[in-house]
Design an enzyme around this catalytic site. Structure first.
Site, PDB file in Angstrom:
ATOM      1  N   HIS A   1     -40.135  51.350  13.005  1.00 41.51           N
ATOM      2  CA  HIS A   1     -41.117  52.185  13.557  1.00 41.51           C
ATOM      3  C   HIS A   1     -42.491  52.722  12.991  1.00 41.51           C
ATOM      4  CE1 HIS A   1     -37.634  54.622  16.029  1.00 41.51           C
ATOM      5  NE2 HIS A   1     -38.879  54.629  16.984  1.00 41.51           N
TER       6      HIS A   1
ATOM      7  N   ARG B   1     -34.875  63.136  25.253  1.00 40.46           N
ATOM      8  CA  ARG B   1     -35.522  64.251  24.984  1.00 40.46           C
ATOM      9  C   ARG B   1     -36.430  64.533  26.181  1.00 40.46           C
ATOM     10  NH1 ARG B   1     -40.209  65.236  22.481  1.00 40.46           N
ATOM     11  NH2 ARG B   1     -40.100  63.261  21.540  1.00 40.46           N
TER      12      ARG B   1
ATOM     13  N   CYS C   1     -36.255  53.465  21.820  1.00 43.76           N
ATOM     14  CA  CYS C   1     -36.208  52.545  20.539  1.00 43.76           C
ATOM     15  C   CYS C   1     -34.784  52.217  20.077  1.00 43.76           C
ATOM     16  CB  CYS C   1     -37.251  53.089  19.590  1.00 43.76           C
ATOM     17  SG  CYS C   1     -38.905  52.908  19.744  1.00 43.76           S
TER      18      CYS C   1
ATOM     19  N   GLU D   1     -35.967  50.917   9.858  1.00 44.66           N
ATOM     20  CA  GLU D   1     -34.642  51.480  10.300  1.00 44.66           C
ATOM     21  C   GLU D   1     -33.451  50.909   9.824  1.00 44.66           C
ATOM     22  OE1 GLU D   1     -34.994  54.104  11.850  1.00 44.66           O
ATOM     23  OE2 GLU D   1     -36.900  54.560  12.567  1.00 44.66           O
TER      24      GLU D   1
HETATM   25  N1  PCA Z   1     -41.270  54.849  21.081  1.00 39.24           N
HETATM   26  C1  PCA Z   1     -39.971  55.490  21.313  1.00 39.24           C
HETATM   27  C2  PCA Z   1     -39.635  54.504  22.563  1.00 39.24           C
HETATM   28  C3  PCA Z   1     -40.986  53.723  22.600  1.00 39.24           C
HETATM   29  C4  PCA Z   1     -41.596  54.039  21.316  1.00 39.24           C
HETATM   30  O1  PCA Z   1     -42.559  53.021  21.069  1.00 39.24           O
HETATM   31  C5  PCA Z   1     -38.793  55.556  20.688  1.00 39.24           C
HETATM   32  O2  PCA Z   1     -39.173  55.825  19.490  1.00 39.24           O
HETATM   33  O3  PCA Z   1     -37.772  55.908  21.040  1.00 39.24           O
END
Ligand code: PCA
Length: 222
Positions: A179, A100, A153, A90
């Site tokens: 991610h 959402r 996140c 990211e």
């Molecule tokens: N993914 C979510 C929140 C917790 C996670 O593992 C996100 O992408 O915001």
């Protein structure tokens, strides 16, 4: 003569965080991946893994506590991005909570800032371009992502970068967000747990050993 022992400087730490399961899923690969690295030594640093709740507010309070407790030289927060096919390095965290789905405490904020009065965005302090090329060279699919979304996140990513910018003891701490895709048992596209753990190990090493990121296009081939 009294022999004085040299003070032993503690091993510097890397803090890795993952999240608990959310949105009705049974597991969260981000936690499984970081947990598998807990206690490892990477480039002279000891990895500490911790789980954050997928809850607005509480996740950040726990992260701030962990930062004060461990004073890490590197922090990588990790989350699941179901539907993405590659590891997402990211680039940017934005000052927006816009959920959402409800979080694990049934909260669903819309159009609210992560931190009132904070800047619109922070950039990652991780060498994301070098990480991407290193991962591709190891046959691990990876890309630079331009959005971490607006759920928990991004909330944690923004809060982390805000903390690093404002806590004098964390001024030299590097930090950012990655991610990971689903595991094969959760759906497609997916990545195996073993590959995720290897990817995170490589990312930590690169972050510790690369003071200056390279300026290559986000789509450059290795
Ligand atoms: N993914 C979510 C929140 C917790 C996670 O593992 C996100 O992408 O915001």
């Amino acid at each position: 003569m009294v022999q004085r022992k040299k003070p032993v400087s503690p091993t510097p730490k890397v803090l890795l965080t993952g999240f608990d399961a959310f949105g009705g899923e049974a597991l969260n690969p981000s936690w499984l991946a970081v947990k598998s690295l807990h206690g490892r030594q990477i480039a002279g640093h000891r990895v500490v893994a911790a789980q954050l709740p997928t809850v607005f507010g509480q996740s950040l309070r726990e992260l701030r506590y962990l930062l004060r407790l461990h004073q890490p030289t590197l922090v990588v927060c990790v989350g699941q991005a179901g539907g993405r096919a590659t590891l997402s390095l990211e680039r940017v965290a934005i000052n927006v909570d816009d959920a959402r789905i409800p979080d694990n405490a049934a909260a669903q904020p819309v159009d609210t800032p992560v931190i009132h009065g904070g800047p619109s965005a922070y950039f990652s302090r991780l060498p994301i371009k070098t990480m991407r090329l290193t991962l591709l060279a190891a046959d691990i699919p990876a890309e630079v992502s331009q959005t971490a979304g607006t759920f928990v996140c991004n909330h944690v990513f923004y809060g982390l970068m805000h903390e690093l910018a404002h806590q004098p003891t964390l001024n030299n701490t590097r930090g950012g967000f990655i991610h990971v895709p689903w595991l094969p048992e959760q759906g497609q596209p997916s990545m195996t747990a073993q590959m995720m753990a290897q990817a995170l190990r490589l990312c930590v090493r690169v972050a510790l050993e690369t003071p200056q990121d390279i300026a290559v296009g986000a789509g450059a081939l290795h």
